[in-house]
Design an enzyme around this catalytic site. Structure first.
Site, PDB file in Angstrom:
ATOM      1  N   ARG A  75       0.914  -1.200  -0.011  1.00  0.00           N
ATOM      2  CA  ARG A  75      -0.047   0.052  -0.184  1.00  0.00           C
ATOM      3  C   ARG A  75       0.984   1.563  -0.167  1.00  0.00           C
ATOM      4  O   ARG A  75       1.959   1.592   0.867  1.00  0.00           O
ATOM      5  CB  ARG A  75      -1.080  -0.160   1.146  1.00  0.00           C
ATOM      6  CG  ARG A  75      -1.801   1.119   1.600  1.00  0.00           C
ATOM      7  CD  ARG A  75      -2.861   0.947   2.671  1.00  0.00           C
ATOM      8  NE  ARG A  75      -3.464   2.250   2.734  1.00  0.00           N
ATOM      9  CZ  ARG A  75      -3.141   3.110   3.520  1.00  0.00           C
ATOM     10  NH1 ARG A  75      -2.376   3.138   4.672  1.00  0.00           N
ATOM     11  NH2 ARG A  75      -3.854   4.429   3.472  1.00  0.00           N
ATOM     12  N   HIS A 119      -2.782  10.898   0.145  1.00  0.00           N
ATOM     13  CA  HIS A 119      -2.258  10.627   1.466  1.00  0.00           C
ATOM     14  C   HIS A 119      -1.713  12.073   2.086  1.00  0.00           C
ATOM     15  O   HIS A 119      -0.563  12.197   2.453  1.00  0.00           O
ATOM     16  CB  HIS A 119      -1.175   9.553   1.780  1.00  0.00           C
ATOM     17  CG  HIS A 119      -1.051   9.220   3.025  1.00  0.00           C
ATOM     18  ND1 HIS A 119      -1.393   7.713   3.283  1.00  0.00           N
ATOM     19  CD2 HIS A 119      -0.816   9.716   4.306  1.00  0.00           C
ATOM     20  CE1 HIS A 119      -0.749   7.461   4.627  1.00  0.00           C
ATOM     21  NE2 HIS A 119      -0.871   8.521   5.366  1.00  0.00           N
ATOM     22  N   GLU A 164      -7.516   8.560   5.663  1.00  0.00           N
ATOM     23  CA  GLU A 164      -8.074   9.100   6.894  1.00  0.00           C
ATOM     24  C   GLU A 164      -8.544  10.813   6.710  1.00  0.00           C
ATOM     25  O   GLU A 164      -7.891  11.677   7.001  1.00  0.00           O
ATOM     26  CB  GLU A 164      -6.847   9.356   7.790  1.00  0.00           C
ATOM     27  CG  GLU A 164      -6.195   8.115   8.060  1.00  0.00           C
ATOM     28  CD  GLU A 164      -5.222   7.941   9.022  1.00  0.00           C
ATOM     29  OE1 GLU A 164      -4.705   8.918   9.699  1.00  0.00           O
ATOM     30  OE2 GLU A 164      -5.019   6.777   9.701  1.00  0.00           O
ATOM     31  N   ASN A 292      -7.430   2.005   9.630  1.00  0.00           N
ATOM     32  CA  ASN A 292      -6.394   2.132  10.467  1.00  0.00           C
ATOM     33  C   ASN A 292      -6.305   2.440  11.824  1.00  0.00           C
ATOM     34  O   ASN A 292      -7.241   2.817  12.253  1.00  0.00           O
ATOM     35  CB  ASN A 292      -5.460   3.556   9.922  1.00  0.00           C
ATOM     36  CG  ASN A 292      -5.050   3.562   8.350  1.00  0.00           C
ATOM     37  OD1 ASN A 292      -5.190   2.568   7.554  1.00  0.00           O
ATOM     38  ND2 ASN A 292      -5.045   4.752   7.790  1.00  0.00           N
ATOM     39  N   TYR A 294      -4.693   2.201  15.665  1.00  0.00           N
ATOM     40  CA  TYR A 294      -3.547   2.343  16.589  1.00  0.00           C
ATOM     41  C   TYR A 294      -3.841   2.194  17.974  1.00  0.00           C
ATOM     42  O   TYR A 294      -3.171   1.370  18.494  1.00  0.00           O
ATOM     43  CB  TYR A 294      -2.699   3.664  16.357  1.00  0.00           C
ATOM     44  CG  TYR A 294      -2.139   3.652  14.971  1.00  0.00           C
ATOM     45  CD1 TYR A 294      -0.755   3.198  14.794  1.00  0.00           C
ATOM     46  CD2 TYR A 294      -2.958   4.078  14.077  1.00  0.00           C
ATOM     47  CE1 TYR A 294      -0.232   3.170  13.566  1.00  0.00           C
ATOM     48  CE2 TYR A 294      -2.069   4.350  12.517  1.00  0.00           C
ATOM     49  CZ  TYR A 294      -0.898   3.674  12.417  1.00  0.00           C
ATOM     50  OH  TYR A 294      -0.392   3.647  11.202  1.00  0.00           O
ATOM     51  N   GLU A 362      -3.521  -0.058   8.251  1.00  0.00           N
ATOM     52  CA  GLU A 362      -2.230   0.567   9.136  1.00  0.00           C
ATOM     53  C   GLU A 362      -2.645  -0.095  10.366  1.00  0.00           C
ATOM     54  O   GLU A 362      -3.778   0.016  10.877  1.00  0.00           O
ATOM     55  CB  GLU A 362      -2.469   1.780   9.048  1.00  0.00           C
ATOM     56  CG  GLU A 362      -1.814   2.602   7.779  1.00  0.00           C
ATOM     57  CD  GLU A 362      -1.643   4.131   7.915  1.00  0.00           C
ATOM     58  OE1 GLU A 362      -1.504   4.413   9.207  1.00  0.00           O
ATOM     59  OE2 GLU A 362      -1.900   4.746   6.851  1.00  0.00           O
TER      60      GLU A 362
END
Ligand code: PNW
Length: 458
Positions: A75, A119, A164, A292, A294, A362
């Protein structure tokens, strides 16, 4: 590690501005991150993406490393200002040629390109005309997307419009911690909406040209957990969930605006950027959604910082996200909570029964390096999150693949080069790449999983 199903995709992720460097090469125009990096104090240590990993000049070496890693998916993102240096009009063929060579190198090693069109590196010329605050930027994005699809459509079939949109709009135009560094209420919420409109328009146009291609969007997602069960904290967590997630996911997957939007942003915006028909555009059917993940968000009720809604930014919604639970943290200070990934995936599927197939696009972490690059914390981090992803699949989520953030150490936005997310260490003096222990571990994991599916397939 439990087995993943046959055909599950194994990858790593990067983005253009974070790794490419070569900001003046081959006619590339400036992006908002070049401009932001020149603002004193905007990026830690005064770091910029001017050189980064110099991936633009070292791409074949990097793809060879991807080959060693054995992933079947990579990616990456295309830099809009390499393709259209002023955001529109003249196409820079040398920029397109770079991405063509990249895709050819990848395919030559059996690695499928998962291409992201945006991005965060908006051409600076478009920012000077209002950037994402204005609808015109969405139309320019569609033109750009079609140029890239026309140039690479024979090599690429997985197209992600945006990475995002929350960060591009709210962190860039509301919080001001990212480019273009604005601190606005209405402007940042308009940006969020225009990014969604750009997404929907681009998917509609690209799909009409290539119905055989697959289209998706990548969203940062995480549960917003109230720090106590008090009604005030629960309400604060709901406001946070609207800001971070539902203002994007409700229009995308349920063709509606969240019912608590007007109340949460009362006085900040009148949502006059919404036009008739936008919801129909935004909610194009998608082939996949990328998540994504985290860490979980922990939210407490707090007073507004600015008592006047008319001058308030969009992040000033009466919340405090600094009260973290007593669990281990990474070097970013982020709590390690793999169960939050399961909750995120299962929660999305529950809220949106028609959710398209999902990729974790991610997931990764930063820990201090030790001699020999024995990053066993990263190995543990990734393997625990893979287990959490597996749990979500058991619970019925149609998860199709997983990408580690990141392949290489890179430019971590406002934090500069200090946080190192890579499976591969990059020496920023010599630009030498050195695989960490986690690289070898991931290589063995992927090889085991792929051999297994290979065997099943035969
Ligand atoms: C991601 N913030 O999101 C990005 O997609 C990557 O480019 C980035 O390197 C990675 O996370 C690790 O941080 C971010 O609010 C989401 O500052 C939010 C923020 C930063 C990055």
């Amino acid at each position: 590690m439990t087995d993943f199903p046959e055909g599950f995709r194994w990858g790593v992720a990067t983005s253009s501005y974070q790794i490419e460097g070569a900001v003046d090469a081959d006619g590339r125009g400036p992006s908002i991150w070049d401009a932001f990096g020149a603002v004193p104090g905007a990026v830690a240590g005064g770091d910029t993406g001017a050189v980064a990993c110099d991936h633009y000049h070292r791409m074949p070496e990097d793809v060879a490393l991807l080959g060693e890693l054995g992933v079947d998916a990579y990616r990456f993102s295309v830099a809009w200002p390499r393709v259209l240096p002023t955001g529109e009009g003249r196409v820079e063929q040398r920029g397109l040629d770079f991405y063509r060579r990249l895709c050819e190198e990848l395919l030559g090693r059996g690695i499928e390109p998962f291409l992201t069109l945006y991005h965060w590196d908006l051409p600076q010329a478009l920012e000077e005309r209002g950037g994402w605050r204005v609808r015109d930027t969405a139309l320019r994005f569609v033109d750009y997307a079609l140029v890239v699809q026309e140039a690479l459509g024979d090599l690429v079939s997985k197209w992600t419009t945006f990475n995002e949109p929350y960060v591009s709009s709210i962190v860039g135009y509301g919080e001001g911690r990212h480019a273009p560094g604005a601190r606005e209420g209405h402007g940042s919420l308009a940006a969020a909406h225009h990014l969604l409109v750009a997404h929907g328009l681009a998917v509609r146009e690209m799909r009409s040209r290539r119905p055989d291609h697959q289209f998706g969007i990548v969203l940062n997602q995480s549960p917003s957990v109230p720090v106590t069960s008090s009604p005030a904290d629960v309400a604060a967590a709901r406001r946070h969930d609207l800001l971070l997630r539902r203002q994007f996911t409700d229009p995308l997957f349920a063709t509606r605006y969240p019912e608590d939007y007007a109340e949460t942003f009362a006085g900040v915006t009148d949502a006059s950027f919404r036009l008739e028909g936008d919801l129909g555009v935004i909610s194009q059917p998608l082939d996949y959604v990328g998540i994504n993940y985290y860490y979980r968000q922990h939210v407490a009720d707090a007073p507004h910082r600015d008592p006047d809604p008319a001058t308030r930014t969009s992040i000033d919604i009466g919340i405090d996200t600094s009260r973290l639970p007593d669990v281990p943290r990474t070097a970013m200070g982020w709590p390690v909570e793999p169960e939050g990934l399961t909750e995120t995936l299962v929660g999305l599927k529950e809220r949106y029964p028609d959710l398209p197939p999902v990729y974790v696009t991610e997931n990764g972490c930063v820990y201090p390096d030790r001699p020999g690059f024995d990053d066993h914390e990263r190995v543990e981090f990734v393997s625990r999150h893979l287990a959490a992803a597996r749990d979500a699949m058991e619970a019925g989520v149609d998860l199709r693949g997983y990408f580690v953030w990141s392949f290489l150490d890179n430019f971590e936005w406002a934090h500069g080069y200090k946080p190192r997310f890579g499976l591969v260490h990059v020496d920023y003096e010599t630009l030498v790449r050195t695989p960490r222990a986690s690289f070898h571990w991931y290589r063995d994991l992927v090889a085991g999983q792929r051999t297994r599916s290979g065997r099943v397939a035969r």
